[in-house]
Structure formats: C-alpha cells, structure tokens
Design a protein around this motif. Structure first.
Motif: not given
Length: 315
Positions: A229-243, A272-284
């Motif tokens: 499993h790899m994680s790569q932050i791409k330019q287009d991913q950084q522009r995804l809307e949190p909603e 997944i629930a923890e990731a939801e909380i992070a997104v809600n807090e603006g921490d993508i």
C-alpha cells in the motif's frame, strides 16, 4: 548476531511496561539469537551467547520495576487492546546497530503491528515472532541510522486469546522481515546521500532496474513488490474538495459497518471513521496517512462502491 545494544520491553494486560537496556559495555561482546533458533532456557526474548548477559538482564529487570502507560498510549476494552509506544533518539554507530524487542502479554495475539518513521510517517520493517517458550509474541525492530540516532513509533492492536488459539495463530502483514539476519535495506541506512547516488548510478549503468516508490523498492529486472500500500500526494488530489472526500468516506464506512465480521475489519472501520474526523477538522494530509494503512478488504469495498475519491487515496 553481534549488536551494539538491545532494548527489551514487556507489556502486560494492565498497561504496565517494563524496560531493560543492555549494551556491550557491561560484560563484553553482545551476541544475540532469536526465540525460534534454540531450545535452551532463557530469561527474555533473546538468547545471549555470553550467559552473563542473562544474569544482568534478570538483575536489571528486578531493579527497574514497571511503569503504567497513560491512556494516550494504552487503551483496552473487552475485545481489543491498543498500544502506542514512541521511541526517540536511540544511539547508533556507523556500521553497527541495536535491536529493540517488545514482548506482548502471555497468549496475546497481534492483530495489527505498524512501525513508522515519526519524521516521514512512512512504514518501517519489523519481525514478529511467536515465542513458544515464553508463550507470547515478540516484535523486533532493527535500529540503524546514518544520523547517529534512530527513532520510531510502534502501534499495535492485540487481543487476549486462549492457548489453543495462540498455538494455531500466525501473524502476517506486508511489512514483515522474514529473515532477521537479512538486514533489510541496511546499506541505505548506513550510506550517505552521495554514496546512495553512486550505487544507483552503478545499477543503472549495469542495466539493473530500480523501481522506487515512497515506502519500498523492488530491485532487479524481474523484481516485484506485491501487496504494497503506497500513499502519494498528487497535485490533483490536493485540490479535492473536503466535502466530496467526506461524502465518500461516510458511504464507505456505512457499507463496511454492515459487512465487518472480524477484529481486523472492525479496526479498518475505525480507521475510516478517524479519517472522517481528520477531514472535518481540515487535516487532509492526516486523513491520507490514515487511509494509507487500511487493508485490502477496505480497498476492495471502496472499488466495488465506485468511491473513486477514496480509492485514489488508497492507491
């Protein structure tokens, strides 16, 4: 195996942790072996060629006593125990290394073991060995660094089990060191940036193909890196809307909650629930790090649901 020092810890079901450190200064050269190599009686998770170290270990274990971890580092319910142990600045010497060993409680079986670099958040290799003599699992980490100190975060989820389940159980994941004597990627930890560049240039010049990814590499013309499993932050991913990310996570979590029927799957639902909380807090970035640790089961459900945004984060 000759080492500079060993750090030995033992966690109990009540959250108490005992720590002993041995160095080669005590009574000569420190040579260790592992639980699955010999049958002689020993005091801890290592066999010592110099039996004097067994005596030193027992003496220090009695003198050091135990300390209880706080809720940030140890949480337990009726089903699972979650443990987090951070280690910082373990001294290392060039061309030498130390070993860290954590023994789980008697008959505890590990459901998930993650060792990560606290600076880059990338996963690190480890060995997880069933110690039949002590009736426990032991997590081993090889400590090497060209910077003079080595740090890591250890996250482990385990559960109490009966003798029969313990005997049959075998832990497995994608980050295991199968051979503790192989010294996985040791040259990279010891080489300078310039030396690593020269090795790569040599490999390329001799038609040795190097496939480098963020957390691992497959080297050689026919080499493969499987189930990684790899994680790569791409330019287009950084522009995804949190909603939109949040909407996808909610949809995924709700489906997973319907299907989860094992401790490992329940753990992924919690992530997944923890990731939801992070997104809600603006921490993508935090959400992406969390999603990079989930298993294939979650990835398969995300793909089946057509949750494209989340699938991208899992790739």
């Amino acid at each position: 195996m000759i080492v500079n020092s060993v750090i030995i810890e033992k966690i109990e079901y009540d959250g108490t942790l005992k720590t002993v450190q041995l160095t080669s200064d005590y009574t000569g050269q420190l040579i260790i072996a592992f639980p699955d190599e010999y049958t002689d009686k020993r005091s801890g998770p290592f066999y010592f060629q110099n039996r004097q170290y067994d005596k030193v270990f027992r003496k220090m274990a009695r003198a050091n006593g135990s300390r209880r971890l706080d809720p940030r580092h140890f949480q337990r319910n009726e089903l699972l125990t979650q443990l987090r142990i951070p280690w910082r600045n373990i001294p290392t010497e060039r061309n030498e290394f130390s070993y860290y060993a954590l023994s789980l409680p008697e008959y505890a079986i590990p459901l998930e073991v993650v060792i990560s670099n606290p600076h880059t958040k990338s996963r690190m290799k480890k060995a997880v060995i069933k110690d039949k003599q002590k009736k426990c699992y032991v997590i081993y980490i090889e400590c090497r660094s060209r910077f003079g100190v080595f740090s890591f975060d250890l996250d482990c989820t385990f559960k109490n089990a009966r003798r029969q389940e313990f005997d049959k159980y075998q832990y497995s994941d994608d980050d295991l060191i199968e051979d503790v004597y192989a010294h996985y990627d040791a040259w990279e930890a010891l080489a300078s940036d310039n030396e690593r560049d020269q090795v790569n240039i040599y490999m390329e010049g001799n038609n040795v193909e190097i496939y480098t990814v963020q957390q691992a590499a497959a080297v050689g013309r026919n080499a493969q890196a499987n189930n990684t499993h790899m994680s790569q932050i791409k330019q287009d991913q950084q522009r995804l809307e949190p909603e939109k990310i949040l909407e996808s996570l909610v949809k995924l979590r709700e489906e997973m909650m319907k299907l989860a029927n094992s401790p490992e799957q329940v753990i992924d639902v919690a992530k997944i629930a923890e990731a939801e909380i992070a997104v809600n807090e603006g921490d993508i970035p935090k959400a992406k790090n969390i999603l990079s640790t989930v298993g294939k089961w979650t990835y398969d459900i995300a793909t089946k649901l057509g949750v494209a945004l989340v699938v991208e984060q899992l790739k």
